[in-house]
Design a protein around this motif. Structure first.
Motif, PDB file in Angstrom:
ATOM      1  N   SER A  24       0.836  -1.205   0.000  1.00  0.00           N
ATOM      2  CA  SER A  24       0.000   0.000   0.000  1.00  0.00           C
ATOM      3  C   SER A  24       0.870   1.254   0.000  1.00  0.00           C
ATOM      4  N   ARG A  25       1.929   1.236   0.811  1.00  0.00           N
ATOM      5  CA  ARG A  25       2.835   2.394   0.860  1.00  0.00           C
ATOM      6  C   ARG A  25       3.552   2.580  -0.479  1.00  0.00           C
ATOM      7  N   TRP A  30       1.220   4.100  -2.954  1.00  0.00           N
ATOM      8  CA  TRP A  30       1.101   5.515  -2.599  1.00  0.00           C
ATOM      9  C   TRP A  30       2.312   6.303  -3.097  1.00  0.00           C
ATOM     10  N   ARG A  36      -3.845  10.587  -6.833  1.00  0.00           N
ATOM     11  CA  ARG A  36      -3.108   9.745  -5.896  1.00  0.00           C
ATOM     12  C   ARG A  36      -2.963   8.318  -6.427  1.00  0.00           C
ATOM     13  N   GLN A  37      -3.849   7.916  -7.316  1.00  0.00           N
ATOM     14  CA  GLN A  37      -3.742   6.594  -7.922  1.00  0.00           C
ATOM     15  C   GLN A  37      -2.848   6.608  -9.156  1.00  0.00           C
TER      16      GLN A  37
END
Length: 278
Positions: free
Chosen positions: A126-127, A130, A228-229
Motif C-alpha cells: 500500500s505504501r 502511494w 493519488r492513484q
C-alpha cells in the motif's frame, strides 16, 4: 442535488473529511465544529452518524485533535494529518498530472517477507503504491524518478527486508515503455481520467442547485483520489492523446469557478476557532 452517483463511486467519509480539512484548514491552524461539519456533509448525503463516527475514528488514528469550547466540540488536523494534507495539496497544485520532466531515473525496491506476514506485506505494498511504485515482477517494484523510499516506508519496521536501488535508463532488451506497461495498468489509469472528464462535464457543477461548498468538496475529492492513484508516469512513454492533461485543465477550470462562491458560503456555514497544532 449532486450525488456520488454523478461523481463516480462514493469516496470514503474519511477521504472526504481529509479533503475538506485540506481545503479549509491547511495552513490556517483552525478547527471546525462538529455541528458545521455535520451540516455541510449532510448536503453531500453523509449522515450525522457517519460524520460523528468518522471524526471519532480519525481522532483515534491520530489524524484529528479535539478542541472543546463550552458545549461545542471542534476538530483540527494533527501534525500527522497536516503532512498528508500538504502532500495532497502538492500533488494537485505543484506536481501536476502530467510528467514532462522525467530524467530517465528509476527507483527500484526489492523485498522478501516471511510468508506469514500478510498484514506487513499488505501495508508495504500500500505504501509503495502511494509512493508511485508498481510491481515489475514478484518482489520487485519500480517507480520512475527519484523516490524517497525511507519516507515512503517510515514506521513499518521493514527496512532490513528491503533492497533499494536508483539508476538511469533501462537497457536492451528492456525499454522504458515495456517497464511502464508491465508494472502499471496504463489503460486503467487513462480510463480514470476519461471518466473524470465525463463526470465533470461543463454542466455538472451546476447540477440540481447543489451548494458551491459541496460541489467544491466533491470535485476536489474526486480529483485527489485520481491523482493519488496515478504514479505520475513519464508522458514521453505514454500513448498519444494521454487524457491527463485535458482532465487536469477541466479540474483547474471548475476549481477556479467554485472557489469564490464556496469561500463565501464557508464564511457563513463554518463555525471555526483558532487552534495551533498540538
Amino acid at each position: 442535488m449532486t450525488s456520488f452517483d454523478q461523481v463516480g463511486s462514493a469516496p470514503r467519509p474519511q477521504s472526504l473529511m481529509l479533503t475538506f480539512f485540506g481545503i479549509h484548514a491547511l495552513g490556517r491552524e483552525v478547527a471546525l465544529s462538529a455541528g458545521s461539519l455535520i451540516e455541510v456533509f449532510g448536503q453531500a448525503e453523509i449522515t450525522e452518524d457517519a460524520v460523528r463516527s468518522t471524526l471519532t475514528r480519525m481522532v483515534k488514528r491520530g489524524l484529528l485533535e479535539r478542541h472543546r469550547r463550552g458545549r461545542k466540540t471542534y476538530f483540527g488536523p494533527t501534525e500527522r494529518a497536516t503532512r498528508v494534507l500538504q502532500d495532497g495539496h502538492d500533488r494537485i497544485w505543484h506536481t501536476g498530472a502530467v510528467n514532462r520532466d522525467w530524467d530517465g531515473t528509476w527507483t527500484l525496491v526489492g523485498f522478501s517477507l516471511p510468508e506469514a506476514w500478510r498484514s506487513e506485506r499488505h501495508d508495504l505494498r500500500s505504501r509503495l503504491v502511494w509512493g508511485g511504485f508498481g510491481p515489475l515482477q514478484n518482489g520487485l517494484w519500480v517507480a520512475p524518478g527519484t523516490v524517497d523510499v525511507p519516507e515512503v516506508v517510515a514506521g513499518l519496521g521493514l527496512d532490513s527486508y528491503l533492497r533499494v536501488f536508483q539508476g538511469a535508463a533501462a537497457v536492451g532488451p528492456t525499454d522504458a515503455r515495456t517497464v511502464l506497461h508491465s508494472a502499471f495498468d496504463v489503460e486503467s489509469i487513462a480510463k480514470g481520467y476519461e471518466a473524470f472528464l465525463t463526470r465533470w462535464s461543463t454542466d455538472a457543477p451546476q447540477a440540481g442547485g447543489t451548494s458551491a461548498l459541496v460541489r467544491q468538496l466533491l470535485l476536489h475529492a474526486d480529483w485527489l483520489e485520481l491523482v493519488r492513484q496515478d504514479p505520475h508516469l513519464p508522458a514521453e512513454h505514454l500513448p498519444e492523446g494521454w487524457p491527463a492533461a485535458a482532465a487536469e485543465e477541466r479540474f483547474h477550470d471548475l476549481a477556479h469557478r467554485c472557489e469564490e462562491p464556496a469561500r463565501q458560503e464557508a464564511a457563513t456555514a463554518l463555525d471555526m476557532i483558532q487552534a495551533a497544532l498540538p
